[in-house]
Design a protein around this motif. Structure first.
Motif, PDB file in Angstrom:
ATOM      1  N   LEU A   1      -2.452  -1.095  -5.244  1.00 51.10           N
ATOM      2  CA  LEU A   1      -1.742  -2.337  -4.577  1.00 51.10           C
ATOM      3  C   LEU A   1      -1.111  -3.090  -5.441  1.00 51.10           C
ATOM      4  CD1 LEU A   1      -4.805  -3.703  -2.549  1.00 51.10           C
ATOM      5  CD2 LEU A   1      -3.001  -2.563  -1.492  1.00 51.10           C
ATOM      6  N   LEU A   2      -1.319  -3.100  -6.746  1.00 55.29           N
ATOM      7  CA  LEU A   2      -0.533  -3.821  -7.695  1.00 55.29           C
ATOM      8  C   LEU A   2       0.623  -2.998  -7.779  1.00 55.29           C
ATOM      9  CD1 LEU A   2       0.132  -5.758  -9.997  1.00 55.29           C
ATOM     10  CD2 LEU A   2      -1.246  -4.465 -11.536  1.00 55.29           C
ATOM     11  N   VAL A   3       0.881  -1.596  -8.084  1.00 54.01           N
ATOM     12  CA  VAL A   3       2.015  -0.855  -7.901  1.00 54.01           C
ATOM     13  C   VAL A   3       2.858  -1.175  -6.800  1.00 54.01           C
ATOM     14  CG1 VAL A   3       2.805   1.388  -7.985  1.00 54.01           C
ATOM     15  CG2 VAL A   3       1.126   1.134  -9.297  1.00 54.01           C
ATOM     16  N   GLN A   4       2.225  -1.308  -5.568  1.00 54.72           N
ATOM     17  CA  GLN A   4       3.132  -1.532  -4.485  1.00 54.72           C
ATOM     18  C   GLN A   4       3.617  -2.902  -4.467  1.00 54.72           C
ATOM     19  OE1 GLN A   4       1.250   0.096  -0.758  1.00 54.72           O
ATOM     20  NE2 GLN A   4      -0.254   0.715  -1.980  1.00 54.72           N
ATOM     21  N   ALA A   5       2.765  -3.821  -4.822  1.00 52.90           N
ATOM     22  CA  ALA A   5       3.368  -5.492  -4.803  1.00 52.90           C
ATOM     23  C   ALA A   5       4.283  -5.308  -5.892  1.00 52.90           C
ATOM     24  CB  ALA A   5       2.056  -6.160  -5.257  1.00 52.90           C
ATOM     25  N   LEU A   6       4.394  -5.023  -7.072  1.00 48.85           N
ATOM     26  CA  LEU A   6       5.376  -4.996  -8.174  1.00 48.85           C
ATOM     27  C   LEU A   6       6.639  -4.231  -7.447  1.00 48.85           C
ATOM     28  CD1 LEU A   6       3.369  -4.181 -11.261  1.00 48.85           C
ATOM     29  CD2 LEU A   6       4.466  -6.128 -10.922  1.00 48.85           C
ATOM     30  N   ALA A   7       6.757  -3.401  -6.763  1.00 44.19           N
ATOM     31  CA  ALA A   7       7.767  -2.848  -6.142  1.00 44.19           C
ATOM     32  C   ALA A   7       8.340  -3.680  -4.894  1.00 44.19           C
ATOM     33  CB  ALA A   7       7.501  -1.274  -5.706  1.00 44.19           C
ATOM     34  N   ALA A   8       7.533  -4.026  -4.193  1.00 44.86           N
ATOM     35  CA  ALA A   8       7.914  -5.049  -3.283  1.00 44.86           C
ATOM     36  C   ALA A   8       8.546  -6.386  -3.902  1.00 44.86           C
ATOM     37  CB  ALA A   8       6.616  -5.332  -2.273  1.00 44.86           C
ATOM     38  N   THR A   9       8.379  -6.486  -5.118  1.00 42.67           N
ATOM     39  CA  THR A   9       8.992  -7.921  -5.287  1.00 42.67           C
ATOM     40  C   THR A   9      10.188  -7.399  -6.344  1.00 42.67           C
ATOM     41  OG1 THR A   9       7.150  -7.949  -7.159  1.00 42.67           O
ATOM     42  CG2 THR A   9       6.884  -9.559  -5.277  1.00 42.67           C
TER      43      THR A   9
ATOM     44  N   GLN B   1      10.193  -5.232  -8.892  1.00 45.06           N
ATOM     45  CA  GLN B   1       9.802  -4.930 -10.029  1.00 45.06           C
ATOM     46  C   GLN B   1       9.236  -3.404 -10.382  1.00 45.06           C
ATOM     47  OE1 GLN B   1       7.519  -8.108 -12.260  1.00 45.06           O
ATOM     48  NE2 GLN B   1       7.045  -8.975 -10.055  1.00 45.06           N
ATOM     49  N   GLN B   2      10.381  -2.598 -10.027  1.00 40.28           N
ATOM     50  CA  GLN B   2       9.978  -1.265 -10.152  1.00 40.28           C
ATOM     51  C   GLN B   2       9.695  -0.580 -11.276  1.00 40.28           C
ATOM     52  OE1 GLN B   2      12.299  -2.566  -8.248  1.00 40.28           O
ATOM     53  NE2 GLN B   2      12.024  -1.865  -5.989  1.00 40.28           N
ATOM     54  N   ARG B   3      10.408  -1.013 -12.360  1.00 45.17           N
ATOM     55  CA  ARG B   3      10.050  -0.612 -13.765  1.00 45.17           C
ATOM     56  C   ARG B   3       8.862  -0.997 -14.283  1.00 45.17           C
ATOM     57  NH1 ARG B   3      14.162  -1.678 -18.656  1.00 45.17           N
ATOM     58  NH2 ARG B   3      15.380  -0.416 -17.427  1.00 45.17           N
ATOM     59  N   ARG B   4       8.270  -1.992 -14.030  1.00 43.85           N
ATOM     60  CA  ARG B   4       6.848  -2.432 -14.355  1.00 43.85           C
ATOM     61  C   ARG B   4       5.757  -1.547 -13.430  1.00 43.85           C
ATOM     62  NH1 ARG B   4       3.081  -7.563 -13.740  1.00 43.85           N
ATOM     63  NH2 ARG B   4       1.518  -6.916 -15.147  1.00 43.85           N
TER      64      ARG B   4
ATOM     65  N   VAL C   1       2.813   0.467 -14.969  1.00 41.55           N
ATOM     66  CA  VAL C   1       1.201   0.120 -14.529  1.00 41.55           C
ATOM     67  C   VAL C   1       0.780   1.614 -14.123  1.00 41.55           C
ATOM     68  CG1 VAL C   1      -0.307  -0.817 -13.004  1.00 41.55           C
ATOM     69  CG2 VAL C   1       1.503  -2.274 -14.148  1.00 41.55           C
ATOM     70  N   PHE C   2       1.414   2.255 -13.151  1.00 38.10           N
ATOM     71  CA  PHE C   2       1.030   3.637 -12.881  1.00 38.10           C
ATOM     72  C   PHE C   2       0.611   4.594 -13.990  1.00 38.10           C
ATOM     73  CE2 PHE C   2       1.354   8.111 -11.894  1.00 38.10           C
ATOM     74  CZ  PHE C   2       0.550   8.183 -10.908  1.00 38.10           C
ATOM     75  N   HIS C   3       1.661   4.702 -14.967  1.00 40.40           N
ATOM     76  CA  HIS C   3       1.446   5.803 -16.147  1.00 40.40           C
ATOM     77  C   HIS C   3       0.302   5.134 -17.042  1.00 40.40           C
ATOM     78  CE1 HIS C   3       4.765   8.193 -15.047  1.00 40.40           C
ATOM     79  NE2 HIS C   3       5.632   7.225 -15.221  1.00 40.40           N
ATOM     80  N   ALA C   4       0.122   4.026 -17.243  1.00 42.48           N
ATOM     81  CA  ALA C   4      -1.199   3.376 -18.092  1.00 42.48           C
ATOM     82  C   ALA C   4      -2.437   3.731 -17.376  1.00 42.48           C
ATOM     83  CB  ALA C   4      -0.980   1.845 -18.285  1.00 42.48           C
ATOM     84  N   ALA C   5      -2.614   3.465 -15.938  1.00 35.93           N
ATOM     85  CA  ALA C   5      -3.588   3.801 -15.368  1.00 35.93           C
ATOM     86  C   ALA C   5      -3.928   5.325 -15.310  1.00 35.93           C
ATOM     87  CB  ALA C   5      -3.605   3.316 -13.881  1.00 35.93           C
ATOM     88  N   ARG C   6      -3.042   6.301 -15.147  1.00 37.52           N
ATOM     89  CA  ARG C   6      -3.068   7.701 -15.322  1.00 37.52           C
ATOM     90  C   ARG C   6      -3.769   7.954 -16.638  1.00 37.52           C
ATOM     91  NH1 ARG C   6       1.897  11.352 -14.648  1.00 37.52           N
ATOM     92  NH2 ARG C   6       2.305  10.465 -16.498  1.00 37.52           N
ATOM     93  N   GLU C   7      -3.062   7.603 -17.663  1.00 37.67           N
ATOM     94  CA  GLU C   7      -3.476   7.794 -19.031  1.00 37.67           C
ATOM     95  C   GLU C   7      -4.875   7.351 -19.223  1.00 37.67           C
ATOM     96  OE1 GLU C   7      -0.640   6.400 -21.857  1.00 37.67           O
ATOM     97  OE2 GLU C   7       1.088   7.434 -20.985  1.00 37.67           O
ATOM     98  N   ARG C   8      -5.112   6.147 -18.773  1.00 35.03           N
ATOM     99  CA  ARG C   8      -6.672   5.629 -18.963  1.00 35.03           C
ATOM    100  C   ARG C   8      -7.645   6.657 -18.141  1.00 35.03           C
ATOM    101  NH1 ARG C   8      -5.365   0.944 -17.841  1.00 35.03           N
ATOM    102  NH2 ARG C   8      -5.883   0.873 -15.394  1.00 35.03           N
TER     103      ARG C   8
ATOM    104  N   ALA D   1       5.853   6.167  -3.389  1.00 37.45           N
ATOM    105  CA  ALA D   1       6.679   5.306  -2.601  1.00 37.45           C
ATOM    106  C   ALA D   1       7.742   4.595  -3.635  1.00 37.45           C
ATOM    107  CB  ALA D   1       5.895   4.228  -1.716  1.00 37.45           C
ATOM    108  N   VAL D   2       7.234   4.284  -4.908  1.00 38.24           N
ATOM    109  CA  VAL D   2       8.107   3.733  -5.746  1.00 38.24           C
ATOM    110  C   VAL D   2       9.216   4.462  -6.079  1.00 38.24           C
ATOM    111  CG1 VAL D   2       8.238   2.748  -8.071  1.00 38.24           C
ATOM    112  CG2 VAL D   2       6.320   2.049  -6.667  1.00 38.24           C
ATOM    113  N   LEU D   3       9.012   5.864  -6.199  1.00 39.91           N
ATOM    114  CA  LEU D   3       9.879   6.766  -6.817  1.00 39.91           C
ATOM    115  C   LEU D   3      10.953   7.048  -5.727  1.00 39.91           C
ATOM    116  CD1 LEU D   3       7.640   9.404  -8.737  1.00 39.91           C
ATOM    117  CD2 LEU D   3       9.242   7.511  -9.792  1.00 39.91           C
ATOM    118  N   THR D   4      10.628   7.173  -4.245  1.00 44.31           N
ATOM    119  CA  THR D   4      11.587   7.699  -3.233  1.00 44.31           C
ATOM    120  C   THR D   4      12.120   6.393  -2.689  1.00 44.31           C
ATOM    121  OG1 THR D   4       9.686   7.582  -1.733  1.00 44.31           O
ATOM    122  CG2 THR D   4      10.003   9.732  -2.876  1.00 44.31           C
ATOM    123  N   GLY D   5      11.748   5.107  -3.222  1.00 44.70           N
ATOM    124  CA  GLY D   5      12.133   4.002  -2.337  1.00 44.70           C
ATOM    125  C   GLY D   5      11.903   4.035  -0.859  1.00 44.70           C
TER     126      GLY D   5
END
Length: 1005
Positions: free
Chosen positions: A190-198, A200-203, A207-214, A233-237
């Motif tokens: 949800l955080l990834v989607q909310a950032l994209a919706a506002t 903030q695609q870069r952030r 967030v996604f990559h940090a979560a994947r590594e963790r 959804a973020v990558l394809t817009g």
């Protein structure tokens, strides 16, 4: 009744929350979670699968305890071989379920309404559930289940907000949740989607990559489908845009025509807002009435309390409810305010009016603006409005039609503004102040200097603006720490430098007061106490009516704020920065230096003495006589209503009276000693006796004259000190000697009633010390003095003391006769502690003779009377007596509960004798219940306590019970030693009696 388990378990009845034990709380919690509970399920829940041998009896005792505490209201009902909650008991768990169901029913069709239901549900589930219940495995499993359910609801709620396009604050919420729950992939998605919706695609990618590594590093798993889908959804817009939701229709995608532009002129949302959640919620709740009428909210408070911040925070939270727009105006607190015409011509173009179409007259402009506002749903925020005649005309601009709202902030209430909702802002509480300072200067700085952090909060008075200014100083000077900042704020230079903005605003506010109000403010700022009652202002001005008017003006200007404390009268206090500002502004100008002027202190002292004299007529603790005031002292006007309020009055005013006595001692010792004696006569177990004793030393030191009034003052103070030492601290040796000294002085001065009271105090102390001859001689002296004055209250006390003396020496027949005589003497004034004490002691005699029926009736009568006259201290003694009756009647659990309550009260009031006595009763109850280890521990402490109090007979009885306990544990040697020590204590008591008898007998031994 209302039962809460989603947080600290609490059962609230008509009289407030019930005090529950941990096991009682656990039983209610299980009943709230299940329709039926039995002894078997309670074994796992309450005792971790190891219930006591008498588990069924123990459960029945818990149920009985809950029913007794509920004062007859039905809480648990028997259901077969178990129990269930009564139908009348509402549960927060049920409310939680209803609100969730309401949200889930409409989340697909009306997400905005669903959000409101979700937020209402989450509003009752804020803290960890089941707090205050036993820490068993079963409880922990249920707590974990409830917490997981709450996390799932949070995920549902934020997904609904994202789908509805309600993005305000969503990123911050999800960011915090993801940090607290780093492996909860739903929150991260949800955080990834909310950032994209506002935007903030870069952030979002970070967030996604940090979560994947963790997940890969610590759990060895791949991202879930939901988290991977959020990344795609973020990558394809391809993020699907949420259709706008219109509050007016409640439907999604129902676009309405907007022939006029929609203004959004609210300034940027504040970066840091803490400690105002309750006020923001209040404004949001006020907005719930929009469908029926226009809503107007007035926000007032001192400069710097954060009125503008609150208005903006609430405005942004409400923004989506007003499709017609949001209008903002900052009046800057300027004298005269912004002319209405200027304000109207600013708003009209924002609402779509061409400048050439704006009428020329102000009246027509106002009419046009009101018409435009009436046709749409608009939020109007009028900030920092000055309270003057022109500002009052701003009320003409407020929306009148349903669906619109106005929030108006000002330093004082605005004349002519009719607001349905009022918010008065004060300082932040210490916790919120600490959070704000931490946000502003960083956690590292506050953790490095915790004491300096607290000092900065104190010096700024918790005022948000002052905290921001102080923190700004640290931002400019990285070489400074919080220690340096605290030192700066303690200096007077900070008044004109670091906090200059605040003090300039305060000067304007104080300068606008009328002379009488300003004089009152200056005197109040120099009082020796923080809180003061309303009558104090009239006392300082020597005019009650002028005092009322001045207090009204100070409250209206938010310079003083109410102080509401349990069991106290309502008082007021100056804000810390207001006090510092006034003291700084008047330094060197007030006669006599710091503090109220000598004339103000004297005026207030006589007003206090007159008021205390009026309330002493209703004091049920009437052993010591009330000293007469000079005939020139007029009674308070208007006369206060004193019926059954004296305890609250003295509990409230004692700090002021003691401080005034110390101030008056050098200049008016005649007033100082009278005021201090009145304070002693009105004091109760909650009072600070150390402060009284310190004042007593100072005042007696000032009574150095050879006149009768000085000698009378010394005698009365000695008597009061003796009474307080005996009654509150059981310091019997000191009390006896002081009472004897007071008696001799009072006898020479012809004060027969006071001399009789001194003899009775000496008699009570001698009884406590086991000196029978001294006690009998003192009672005889008291009765001789009473014969001259004929005071029935003193006669009743004398009979009580004689009865106590007989009772202590097992002369039960004479004891019963004396207590009965005391009740007969006092029957004309039954609302006194003396009557209640005679009743209580008579019940003890009946208990000792085995007449338990009369004992129960008498002790219930005493408890009812003590409760009605609010004699809290004596009520604790009565609880211990009831515990003894319960023990004698074979009800040890009830005895344990009452003894524990009496012990808690004794420790709170620092009553050493009651603490020892109730601990001994608790030990006996524990022995009866089979808790031998607890009983032994209690009794060994009791021996030490009674030994320190010089009570050898009480020590002997404690050893007797200890021997029984040790015998029960199989320690025959220890039991024998305890019996030997019992005999030794008895011999010591006998020797003390012989010595006392020899000392009191004339002639050679």
């Amino acid at each position: 009744m209302y039962l809460e388990i989603l947080g600290r378990l609490r059962l609230t009845g008509p009289s407030g929350p019930l005090r529950l034990t941990e096991l009682e709380a656990g039983l209610l919690a299980l009943a709230a979670l299940h329709d039926h509970v039995g002894v078997d399920s309670l074994g796992e829940w309450l005792w971790d699968g190891e219930p006591p041998a008498s588990a069924r009896n123990r459960v029945q005792a818990l149920v009985s305890g809950i029913r007794r505490k509920a004062e007859g209201l039905e809480v648990l009902v028997t259901d077969g071989r178990g129990y269930r909650l009564a139908d009348r008991v509402e549960r927060d768990l049920a409310v939680w379920g209803e609100r969730l169901a309401a949200a889930r029913r409409v989340r697909d069709t009306d997400p905005l309404t669903a959000l409101r239901h979700y937020d209402r549900a989450l509003g009752i589930f804020v803290h960890d559930p089941l707090l205050g219940t036993p820490a068993t495995v079963a409880v922990e499993v249920e707590r974990s289940r409830l917490l997981q359910e709450r996390l799932a609801v949070l995920e549902e709620r934020h997904a609904t907000a994202l789908r509805a396009g309600v993005l305000q604050g969503l990123v911050a919420e999800l960011d915090a949740l993801s940090a607290r729950h780093p492996y909860h992939e739903g929150f991260t998605a949800l955080l990834v989607q909310a950032l994209a919706a506002t935007g903030q695609q870069r952030r979002a990618l970070q967030v996604f990559h940090a979560a994947r590594e963790r997940l890969d590093r610590e759990l060895g798993v791949r991202p879930s489908e939901a988290l991977a889908g959020a990344l795609q959804a973020v990558l394809t817009g391809s993020r699907r845009e949420a259709a706008p939701v219109h509050p007016a229709t409640g439907g999604a995608g129902a676009e309405t025509a907007a022939p006029l532009p929609v203004p959004r002129t609210l300034p940027r949302r504040p970066d840091v807002v803490v400690g105002r959640a309750r006020e923001v919620d209040g404004i949001l709740r006020a907005a719930e009435g929009l469908e029926h009428a226009a809503v107007v909210v007035s926000v007032t408070g001192l400069p710097g309390t954060g009125k503008s911040t609150l208005a903006l925070e609430a405005g942004h939270a409400l923004r989506d409810r007003f499709p017609g727009g949001t209008l903002h105006h900052d009046g800057g607190n300027l004298p005269g305010g912004t002319p209405v015409g200027t304000l109207v011509t600013t708003f009209l173009p924002l609402l779509g009016m061409h400048p050439e179409a704006v009428p020329s007259s102000t009246r027509a402009q106002v009419g046009l603006l009101r018409s435009l506002l009436d046709a749409r749903r608009v939020l109007l925020v009028l900030d920092n409005v000055a309270a003057d005649d022109d500002a009052a005309r701003l009320a003409d601009l407020l929306p009148a039609g349903a669906g619109s709202m106005a929030v108006v902030t000002s330093r004082r209430p605005l004349p002519g503004l009719v607001a349905g909702h009022h918010v008065r802002l004060g300082s932040l509480d210490p916790t919120a102040s600490h959070r704000l300072l931490e946000e502003l200067v960083g956690t590292r700085r506050t953790e490095e200097a915790p004491e300096a952090t607290d000092e900065v909060i104190r010096l700024t008075g918790g005022l948000p603006l002052a905290l921001r200014l102080a923190a700004g100083r640290l931002a400019q000077r990285p070489d400074l720490g919080l220690d340096d900042l605290a030192a700066r704020l303690r200096g007077t230079a900070s008044l004109t430098h670091d906090l200059a903005v605040v003090h300039e605003s305060l000067e304007g506010l104080v300068g606008g007061l009328l002379p009488a109000s300003r004089s009152a403010l200056e005197a109040l700022a120099h009082l020796p106490v923080d809180a003061f009652s309303g009558w104090v202002v009239g006392g300082l001005l020597d005019d009650p009516a002028a005092g009322e008017a001045a207090l009204d003006a100070l409250v209206e200007a938010s310079l003083v704020e109410p102080v509401v404390r349990q069991d106290h009268d309502t008082q007021y206090r100056l804000h810390d920065l207001v006090r510092a500002h006034v003291r700084h502004a008047t330094r060197g100008e007030r006669p006599g230096g710091p503090g109220p002027s000598p004339s103000e202190v004297e005026l207030l002292g006589w007003a206090a003495a007159a008021r205390a004299d009026a309330f002493l007529t209703d004091r049920p603790y009437r052993l010591l006589p009330v000293p007469r005031l000079p005939a020139a002292v007029a009674p308070p006007s208007p006369a206060p209503v004193v019926r059954r309020r004296s305890r609250r009055f003295f509990r409230t005013e004692t700090p002021l009276f003691v401080a005034l006595s110390r101030r008056l001692a050098p200049v008016r010792p005649d007033l100082a000693w009278r005021l201090l004696v009145q304070t002693a006569l009105g004091t109760d177990a909650s009072s600070d006796l150390h402060a009284w004793f310190e004042a007593d030393r100072e005042v007696r030191g000032a009574l150095v004259g050879a006149d009768d009034d000085s000698r009378l003052g010394v005698a009365h103070l000695l008597l009061c000190r003796a009474w307080l030492l005996q009654d509150r601290w059981s310091a019997s040796t000191q009390a006896r000697d002081l009472a004897e000294a007071a008696r001799r002085r009072l006898h020479l001065l012809g004060e027969h009633d006071a001399a009789a009271a001194a003899s009775l105090v000496a008699a009570l102390a001698s009884v406590s010390l086991g000196h029978r001859a001294d006690a009998e001689r003192a009672v005889h002296a008291a009765e001789t003095s009473i014969g001259r004055g004929g005071d029935p209250t003193l006669a009743g006390w004398a009979a009580v003391v004689r009865g106590t003396l007989h009772n202590d020496y097992d002369e039960l027949g004479p004891a019963a006769r004396e207590f009965t005589r005391a009740r007969r003497v006092l029957e004309g004034s039954p609302r006194t502690v003396a009557y209640a004490l005679a009743t209580l002691e008579l019940s003890r005699v009946h208990r000792r003779t085995g007449e338990l029926g009369p004992a129960v009736l008498l002790i219930d009568e005493a408890l009812d009377l003590l409760a009605s006259i609010e004699a809290v201290h004596m009520y604790s003694y009565a609880l211990d007596a009831r515990a003894e009756v319960a023990l004698a009647s074979g009800r040890p659990q009830e005895a344990l509960d009452d003894a524990q309550t009496a012990l808690d009260r004794a420790l709170t009031s620092h009553d050493a004798f009651l603490a020892a006595r109730s601990r001994r009763t608790r030990a006996r109850a524990r022995l009866a219940l089979g808790d031998l280890a607890g009983a032994e521990s209690d009794l060994r402490t009791v021996v030490e306590e009674f030994t320190a109090l010089e009570r050898p007979l009480s020590v002997a009885f404690a050893y007797q019970v200890l021997a029984e306990v040790l015998d029960g544990t199989g320690d025959r040697v220890g039991a024998g030693e305890a019996l030997r020590l019992e005999e030794q204590a008895i011999r010591r008591a006998t020797q003390a009696r012989v010595v006392a008898r020899r000392r009191s007998s004339p002639g050679p031994a």
